[in-house]
Design a protein around this motif. Structure first.
Motif, mmCIF file in Angstrom:
data_model
loop_
_atom_site.group_PDB
_atom_site.id
_atom_site.type_symbol
_atom_site.label_atom_id
_atom_site.label_comp_id
_atom_site.label_asym_id
_atom_site.label_seq_id
_atom_site.Cartn_x
_atom_site.Cartn_y
_atom_site.Cartn_z
ATOM 1 N N ILE A 108 9.921 69.156 86.965
ATOM 2 C CA ILE A 108 9.601 68.868 86.867
ATOM 3 C C ILE A 108 8.423 69.909 88.248
ATOM 4 C CG2 ILE A 108 7.314 67.528 88.751
ATOM 5 C CD1 ILE A 108 8.024 65.995 85.690
ATOM 6 N N LYS A 109 8.831 70.517 89.356
ATOM 7 C CA LYS A 109 8.731 70.777 90.286
ATOM 8 C C LYS A 109 7.621 73.417 89.644
ATOM 9 C CE LYS A 109 9.415 68.592 94.571
ATOM 10 N NZ LYS A 109 10.517 68.160 95.509
ATOM 11 N N TRP A 110 9.097 72.758 89.117
ATOM 12 C CA TRP A 110 9.008 74.780 88.464
ATOM 13 C C TRP A 110 8.980 74.195 87.163
ATOM 14 C CZ3 TRP A 110 11.240 74.825 92.695
ATOM 15 C CH2 TRP A 110 11.520 75.952 93.593
ATOM 16 N N GLY A 111 8.861 73.067 86.232
ATOM 17 C CA GLY A 111 8.155 73.177 85.195
ATOM 18 C C GLY A 111 6.609 72.970 84.552
ATOM 19 N N LYS A 112 6.276 71.912 85.757
ATOM 20 C CA LYS A 112 4.967 72.079 85.302
ATOM 21 C C LYS A 112 4.192 72.930 86.482
ATOM 22 C CE LYS A 112 2.437 69.657 84.082
ATOM 23 N NZ LYS A 112 2.522 69.468 82.886
#
Length: 359
Positions: A108-112
């Motif tokens: 979530i954090k790094w992916g997005k």
């Protein structure tokens, strides 16, 4: 031309001070905060209190306005549900103990963040984590933050080479007291005194059992009472359903045996929870899967590392051996509560070698 950076804003002191430092270094910032879950949260396991709450969205926006850069709130509740929450529930229903912050950071954090950074024309992303990034032999790897008490590399071991290549950690060289002093110096007295939470962001009361009961259809019917057994298989009593227990648990078992007993194993297929002594809780090896390597493209056979099997853990000396697509971790001494589903993270001094999920 200023380098343009996407700043992940939580509304807390860490991300705010990180933004201040980057501005002082001449970066052009674009702030972003994600809406992940519909609850008034009291914090994330490794972040400031309120990092994922609705209130924090507006606090982050206010901080960005104060510091003079644009800010965006992005709704990713569906993605968060399909990844972090689904994994969290699924692991407990299979007798394992998940670490949702590890999944959230990587997916979530790094992916997005990388996706959003590209959309806004940002070269890099930045967060308020206490960690550093090293580079050796054309590979990026995490290094512990200077403040060992706040070091957050344990939660970040799944970050990819691409993630690390584009990430800035402005707080990596600072201690928490120094961060508080910076906030105070900039006139944010209230922020400088903001307390922290160790809770999971989508479980504000810190009781995952209530959450499972709310989220899983007919939870009590499908995952109801079963047998407590000892390590020889003798029945000791009845438990309330295996997802309600975790390895190493001693309190709240609801059974009196005249001496301390701990959860040493969970057998979901039989709905049995195994209780044992402190000695029976200890082990000297485990297997780790879902490996992510950082410092080395391949771990040297028999490499000696410091292995951490939980966040609040100094780590123990261990050797790593390849077995198929898994690693066998052999500790030099016995350790308590080796817990399936939790992360095992491997260090050489300050450097993160890699990590994986305990089987």
């Amino acid at each position: 031309m200023k380098k343009r950076v996407l700043m992940a804003m939580s509304g807390g002191i860490d991300s705010t001070v990180a933004a201040m430092l980057l501005q002082e270094q001449g970066y052009e910032l674009v702030g972003v905060t994600y809406r992940t879950f519909d609850t008034i949260s009291r914090g994330c396991m490794e972040k400031e209190k309120g990092c994922c709450s609705v209130d924090s969205l507006f606090e982050a926006q206010r901080m960005a306005d104060d510091l003079g850069f644009e800010h965006h709130i992005l709704d990713i509740r569906q993605e968060f549900k399909e990844t972090v929450i689904h994994n969290f529930i699924d692991e407990y229903l299979h007798g394992r103990t998940p670490n949702p912050c590890v999944i959230c950071n990587s997916t979530i954090k790094w992916g997005k963040l990388l996706e959003t950074a590209d959309e806004f024309g940002c070269n890099a992303i930045a967060t308020g984590h206490y960690a550093r990034i090293g580079r050796q032999n054309e590979r990026y790897f995490l290094q512990k933050g200077v403040d060992e008490a706040k070091d957050q590399t344990y939660f970040l071991w799944k970050l990819s080479q691409e993630n690390l290549a584009r990430t800035l950690f402005p707080l990596g060289e600072l201690t928490k007291p120094e961060v508080r002093a910076i906030a105070l110096k900039h006139g944010y007295e209230k922020l400088s005194k903001k307390s922290e939470s160790q809770e999971i962001c989508f479980i504000p009361d810190n009781d995952y059992r209530v959450f499972l009961n709310q989220q899983v259809d007919d939870f009590q019917g499908k995952y109801g009472p079963g047998d407590f057994v000892d390590t020889q298989g003798n029945i000791l009593g009845r438990h309330k359903g295996f997802p309600n227990y975790t390895i190493g648990q001693r309190k709240g078992l609801g059974i009196a045996l005249g001496h301390p007993m701990f959860v040493v194993a969970i057998h979901p297929e039989e709905n049995k929870v195994v209780l044992g002594t402190k000695e029976e809780l200890q082990g000297q090896s485990c297997y780790v899967s879902d490996i992510n390597l950082m410092k080395y493209a391949r771990i040297p056979e028999g490499l000696t590392v410091t292995a951490k099997i939980r966040y609040r853990n100094a780590g123990r000396q261990a050797s790593l051996f390849h077995e198929g697509d898994k690693l066998r971790v052999v500790f030099q001494e016995t350790v308590d509560s080796i817990t399936p589903g939790q992360s095992a993270v491997f260090y050489e001094g300050q450097d993160v070698v890699g990590g994986g999920i305990i089987d």
